[in-house]
Write a protein that holds these residues in place. Structure first.
Motif, mmCIF file in Angstrom:
data_model
loop_
_atom_site.group_PDB
_atom_site.id
_atom_site.type_symbol
_atom_site.label_atom_id
_atom_site.label_comp_id
_atom_site.label_asym_id
_atom_site.label_seq_id
_atom_site.Cartn_x
_atom_site.Cartn_y
_atom_site.Cartn_z
ATOM 1 N N ARG A 158 4.064 -1.580 -4.905
ATOM 2 C CA ARG A 158 4.165 -2.090 -6.272
ATOM 3 C C ARG A 158 3.018 -3.076 -6.531
ATOM 4 O O ARG A 158 2.378 -3.059 -7.591
ATOM 5 C CB ARG A 158 5.512 -2.777 -6.471
ATOM 6 C CG ARG A 158 5.740 -3.309 -7.892
ATOM 7 C CD ARG A 158 6.981 -4.200 -7.905
ATOM 8 N NE ARG A 158 8.167 -3.482 -7.530
ATOM 9 C CZ ARG A 158 9.050 -2.970 -8.378
ATOM 10 N NH1 ARG A 158 8.852 -3.106 -9.674
ATOM 11 N NH2 ARG A 158 10.114 -2.350 -7.956
ATOM 12 N N TRP A 160 0.133 -3.161 -4.950
ATOM 13 C CA TRP A 160 -1.109 -2.390 -4.990
ATOM 14 C C TRP A 160 -1.311 -1.732 -6.351
ATOM 15 O O TRP A 160 -2.406 -1.781 -6.928
ATOM 16 C CB TRP A 160 -1.120 -1.336 -3.887
ATOM 17 C CG TRP A 160 -2.132 -0.252 -4.122
ATOM 18 C CD1 TRP A 160 -1.906 1.024 -4.534
ATOM 19 C CD2 TRP A 160 -3.561 -0.364 -3.990
ATOM 20 N NE1 TRP A 160 -3.071 1.716 -4.673
ATOM 21 C CE2 TRP A 160 -4.111 0.890 -4.339
ATOM 22 C CE3 TRP A 160 -4.406 -1.392 -3.609
ATOM 23 C CZ2 TRP A 160 -5.478 1.127 -4.315
ATOM 24 C CZ3 TRP A 160 -5.777 -1.156 -3.586
ATOM 25 C CH2 TRP A 160 -6.298 0.091 -3.925
ATOM 26 N N GLU A 161 -0.263 -1.127 -6.886
ATOM 27 C CA GLU A 161 -0.385 -0.434 -8.165
ATOM 28 C C GLU A 161 -0.806 -1.390 -9.284
ATOM 29 O O GLU A 161 -1.489 -0.984 -10.228
ATOM 30 C CB GLU A 161 0.951 0.241 -8.514
ATOM 31 C CG GLU A 161 1.254 1.439 -7.621
ATOM 32 C CD GLU A 161 2.705 1.889 -7.721
ATOM 33 O OE1 GLU A 161 3.483 1.245 -8.482
ATOM 34 O OE2 GLU A 161 3.064 2.872 -7.056
#
Length: 332
Positions: A158, A160-161
């Motif tokens: 999450r 990273w996104e």
């Protein structure tokens, strides 16, 4: 590729510790808190800016990295006392090799439930974006290192996104909340790195903050995904020696342990152990949200690492010493 060992330093003051780092020519990492100025006003401690004169002592070091803050500061202050503007000014005051984004750690002592963890991941994403924007404006984008945070592997995805668009090809990004984490288990260090390894672009590499040395040979098994780790774990062995000999923990004592610890970590980083089969192993101790129980668990984990390294003998360990170690950890 061999994992780079970055030695964490508590400060950049002149003395045996800095001399040893200079002699070993190893990269070092220092927390922003090492440069903090504090005043006590109306009975409360208040942050009041940076004191950067010790940066003049860095001549001859291999390189210097900057971390935004650490677990201990989060415990004491319940948050980061400086702003993004403040931090970027510090990052721009010296030619750091790389500086980590502001981030919010997610250990159980700090984030007490899932809602708090998710809030801190969301705020870390926002802090990454704000730090990156100001780093670009200040001409520091090339040394900025984004940081991922979380409690379970999916939290890091999450994270990273939310920041993937900030990451340059081939960039190193930090992975936080690892220093007190078990190596194995479904939410262990290996599980976190494995999840990121499967889903991140192949050219993005990771820096693990505060990774236990006992995990290095396993991290090397990820075939170059992990670029570097940092730690100040050498201070544990110095503390043990001071306790055993009833002496003060001197700078020379800590410097000697730093040299010995770094040598061992370099040896571990050259060995590759397979990680298959480890992901489903249980953590070595049950997790607990109680700070005292977690401190005891962490103390036992640190002591086991010293036993494995041959620093201490098993028969030297007493329950009283474990409890003292845990108490010092909480008070630090």
């Amino acid at each position: 590729m061999t994992i780079e060992i970055v030695v964490g330093l508590p400060h950049l003051s002149k003395g045996p510790l800095l001399d040893q780092a200079r002699a070993m020519q190893v990269p070092v990492l220092v927390s922003a808190n090492a440069f903090s100025r504090w005043k006590r006003r109306h009975g409360c401690r208040e942050w009041c800016g940076w004191r950067t004169r010790t940066l003049a002592n860095t001549h001859g070091l291999a390189s210097v990295d900057l971390d935004s803050a650490g677990f201990v500061l989060a415990v004491k202050e319940r948050g980061i006392p400086w702003t993004v503007d403040d931090y970027i000014r510090l990052a721009g005051s010296f030619k750091f090799r790389r500086f980590a984004s502001l981030d919010l750690c997610c250990e159980a002592e700090i984030a007490h439930n899932r809602a708090e963890v998710l809030d801190r991941v969301a705020r870390t994403i926002q802090l990454n974006r704000a730090c990156h924007a100001q780093a670009v404006d200040a001409g520091l984008a090339s040394t900025f290192m984004p940081v991922l945070q979380g409690r379970v592997p999916d939290d890091y995805l999450r994270s990273w996104e939310g920041i993937a668009h900030l990451v340059r090809p081939g960039q190193v990004i930090g992975v936080g909340s690892l220093c007190r984490r078990h190596v194995t288990g479904v939410d262990g260090l290996i599980a976190v790195i494995d999840r990121l390894d499967r889903l991140l672009p192949a050219d993005v590499r990771l820096h693990g903050f505060g990774v236990k040395g006992t995990a290095l040979s396993l991290l090397a098994g990820f075939g170059g995904r992990v670029a570097s780790i940092d730690s100040q774990a050498y201070g544990i062995a110095a503390r043990r020696e001071a306790y055993d000999t009833c002496r003060s923990k001197t700078g020379s004592m800590v410097a000697r342990h730093m040299r010995q610890w770094t040598t061992r970590q370099h040896a571990r980083a050259t060995r590759r152990l397979p990680v298959q089969g480890l992901l489903d192993l249980p953590a070595s101790e049950p997790q607990s949200n109680d700070p005292w129980q977690r401190a005891l668990c962490d103390a036992r984990s640190d002591i086991r690492a010293l036993i494995v390294d041959g620093e201490i003998a098993y028969d030297q360990i007493t329950d009283g010493w474990i409890e003292q170690w845990a108490a010092e950890s909480i008070a630090a």
